[in-house]
Design an enzyme around this catalytic site. Structure first.
Site, mmCIF file in Angstrom:
data_model
loop_
_atom_site.group_PDB
_atom_site.id
_atom_site.type_symbol
_atom_site.label_atom_id
_atom_site.label_comp_id
_atom_site.label_asym_id
_atom_site.label_seq_id
_atom_site.Cartn_x
_atom_site.Cartn_y
_atom_site.Cartn_z
ATOM 1 N N ALA A 183 0.823 -1.203 0.000
ATOM 2 C CA ALA A 183 0.000 0.000 0.000
ATOM 3 C C ALA A 183 0.868 1.269 0.000
ATOM 4 O O ALA A 183 1.771 1.399 -0.824
ATOM 5 C CB ALA A 183 -0.969 -0.029 1.184
ATOM 6 N N SER A 184 0.645 2.168 0.959
ATOM 7 C CA SER A 184 1.266 3.497 0.908
ATOM 8 C C SER A 184 2.741 3.521 1.274
ATOM 9 O O SER A 184 3.371 4.574 1.182
ATOM 10 C CB SER A 184 0.502 4.468 1.818
ATOM 11 O OG SER A 184 -0.771 4.751 1.283
ATOM 12 N N ILE A 185 3.320 2.394 1.684
ATOM 13 C CA ILE A 185 4.782 2.352 1.804
ATOM 14 C C ILE A 185 5.404 2.598 0.436
ATOM 15 O O ILE A 185 6.562 3.000 0.329
ATOM 16 C CB ILE A 185 5.239 1.005 2.388
ATOM 17 C CG1 ILE A 185 4.708 0.830 3.814
ATOM 18 C CG2 ILE A 185 6.758 0.890 2.413
ATOM 19 C CD1 ILE A 185 5.076 -0.484 4.451
#
Length: 607
Positions: free
Chosen positions: A182-184
């Site tokens: 995801a947002s990593i």
């Protein structure tokens, strides 16, 4: 120690006791020093057996027995001899001073006491504690599978999977399991953005139209505004997230005026359609509220993030430019630079700028970047390729039962949340960032270089002439006997990335801010014995059927090396020095930052 010498020492100890009034209570006061209680018990049992077999028929044993009170049982006499034997063994192993009635503690004992006072623990204890924390999160959220990894000073010390990566096939999670991160993806993409900036290919402060002339000019409050890449990587660009209701809620006459000024007629059509749709939804809500006695339920009015339809896009976008059409014609939520608004669409615009700056498609650029970093199991999430160890993702239905996550295509947001990876690669990336943050390659290669200044192409060519190559081998710290390569990014670049940006906030830690592609929590300790806020950086992720976190806890002592003397500098350890923790799971809406920080602090206390 030979049998004869051991017997001699034991005999002397016994004679010193016998010379005094020989009472069994005095003998029972004999203290035995051992490192561990369990070890003491095992050695005692072993020696009891051995001494009993060796001495039960000897004359010496019976001779010593004559000195004892006949009322005392032979078992007590055997215990005395066994205690003396164990004491000698403990003396030989621990090198401690043996005496009757007390145990004189040496420096080793003092060191053990010091570790206990500082709440230090062993590696096995830290792993057991961390495993329990992960199991708690898994149980609380009902996650089918979860994988955790911990690195200490650049070395992976623990990687483990709990539960199932595929429930239907009962495939267990392992350290090799690949999930959506995801947002990593934002943090990983920021590394490439920073590299382009270091090479002079990307100017963070130029308007995005400098690289994307086709991107619509934006207006706010009747004035033309510019959006820069620096603002976008800190979520200050004013671009919306997945929520579009603001277009109707914040719609004013000025907004209509701003839209009409835009040369893109498509913008007005999109807004009109959205407004009509929102009006219908609003009228339906009013009818429903009237049925409930006119009382508004605030919890029902607030829409869950994963109810936004853009999370469930199934279309495969052929290019980044095409994915811009999702939001490029929508009005801004805020004036750029004025207020923080977390947005993945903003990072899609960042990826489009990167393509133009590097003159390469984003997918090609990132695959080369992954190869350079050595991330062998990190990919742009694509449905067609076979990716081994890729796990399945799950959601819960309205009845709370586990079901397969719906198919989604994340090609519209690769940079902001479209990568997949495993904990091994995430730990490696975290250490790459920590290494670059702690090792000042510029000062070693080129003498004194001021921090905070951008490196242009001319600067890089001059640096190459002086030191042959930026990637040349340099001295490892201050030890000329070993060599160490500089970091992927320069230290001044990392100082910029890990610095809190004004007017930002951290969505998953109220004590933090947002830097550039990372959330930053600064060091803070105001009152004695109260909350001590540690400096760390992290990024969490949430997607359909996935949650993640990557956290870096730098060592508190490493940043103070510049204040030490030249002699003490030679004793400084080499980077990276700190803890890196990552957790990935195949269930959405799982908060992992707090548990990751707790795990990092546990491993930091390991001796």
């Amino acid at each position: 120690m030979t049998f004869r010498n051991m017997w001699h020492v034991r005999g002397q100890c016994l004679m010193s006791i016998v010379s005094k009034p020989f009472i069994m209570r005095q003998i029972s006061n004999l203290h035995i020093c051992t490192f561990k209680n369990s070890k003491k018990i095992l050695e005692r049992r072993f020696l009891q057996r051995k001494h009993y077999q060796d001495y039960k028929h000897t004359d010496r044993f019976s001779t010593y027995g004559q000195h004892f009170n006949k009322k005392e049982s032979w078992s007590k006499v055997l215990k005395v001899i066994t205690c003396i034997g164990v004491s000698v063994l403990a003396l030989a192993k621990s090198k401690r001073v043996f005496s009757v009635g007390k145990c004189e503690e040496t420096d080793v004992v003092e060191e053990e006491k010091s570790r206990d006072f500082n709440n230090t623990m062993k590696m096995s204890e830290a792993i057991n504690k961390a495993r329990d924390l992960i199991q708690r999160i898994k149980d609380e959220t009902g996650s089918p599978g979860i994988v955790v990894g911990v690195s200490v000073n650049g070395k992976d010390v623990w990687k483990e999977g709990l539960g199932y990566s595929n429930v239907e096939n009962r495939t267990p999670c392992t350290a090799d399991t690949i999930f959506r991160i995801a947002s990593i993806s934002k943090s990983i993409t920021m590394g490439m953005v920073a590299k382009l900036w270091e090479n002079g290919a990307l100017d963070l402060d130029k308007p995005v139209q400098h690289y994307l002339p086709q991107y619509p000019v934006k207006y706010f409050d009747g004035q033309k505004v510019d959006i820069t890449t620096r603002q976008l990587v800190s979520h200050l660009g004013g671009i919306r997230h997945y929520e579009k209701d603001y277009i109707n809620k914040n719609k004013t006459n000025k907004d209509i005026e701003n839209i009409e000024k835009s040369p893109h007629k498509k913008t007005l059509d999109v807004v009109d359609k959205t407004v009509k749709k929102d009006k219908n939804q609003t009228s339906d809500k009013k009818v429903e509220e009237q049925r409930k006695d006119g009382k508004k339920n605030k919890n029902e009015e607030k829409k869950s993030e994963f109810e936004n339809k853009e999370y469930y896009i199934q279309k495969a976008y052929k290019s980044i430019t095409e994915s811009l059409t999702l939001f490029q014609d929508d009005p801004l939520v805020y004036k750029p630079g004025s207020k923080f608004l977390y947005t993945s669409h903003g990072w899609t615009l960042v990826s489009a700028v990167m393509e133009k700056a590097a003159s390469k498609p984003f997918d090609t650029l990132m695959k080369e970047y992954f190869n350079t970093l050595g991330l062998q199991h990190t990919y742009l999430e694509e449905n067609d390729p076979l990716i081994y160890n890729r796990g399945s993702h799950y959601v819960k239905n309205k009845n709370g039962r586990l079901v397969n996550a719906p198919y989604v295509n994340n090609s519209y947001k690769w940079a902001g949340g479209g990568f997949i990876s495993d904990v091994t690669d995430l730990l490696k990336f975290g250490n790459i960032m920590l290494y670059s943050y702690q090792y000042d390659a510029d000062s070693v290669i080129n003498g004194n270089i001021s921090k905070g200044d951008n490196q242009t192409k001319e600067d890089n060519s001059r640096l190459k002439d002086n030191s042959e190559s930026v990637n040349c081998v340099v001295e490892k710290g201050h030890n000329s006997d070993s060599k160490l390569l500089p970091g992927y990014l320069k230290r001044k670049t990392m100082d910029m990335i890990f610095a809190p940006v004004d007017k930002t906030e951290c969505p998953w830690d109220k004590d933090g801010f947002y830097g550039m592609g990372w959330a930053v929590v600064p060091e803070k300790y105001e009152n004695g014995y109260c909350k001590q806020q540690r400096h760390y950086v992290s990024h969490t992720g949430g997607a359909i059927g996935a949650s993640s976190v990557l956290l870096i806890l730098p060592s508190q002592n490493y940043g103070k090396q510049e204040e030490t003397s030249s002699e003490e500098k030679g004793k400084q350890s080499d980077p990276p020095e700190g803890i890196v923790v990552t957790i990935i799971t195949n269930m959405g809406s799982v908060g992992l930052n707090r548990v990751a920080l707790e795990i990092a602090k546990s491993f930091e206390s390991v001796e």
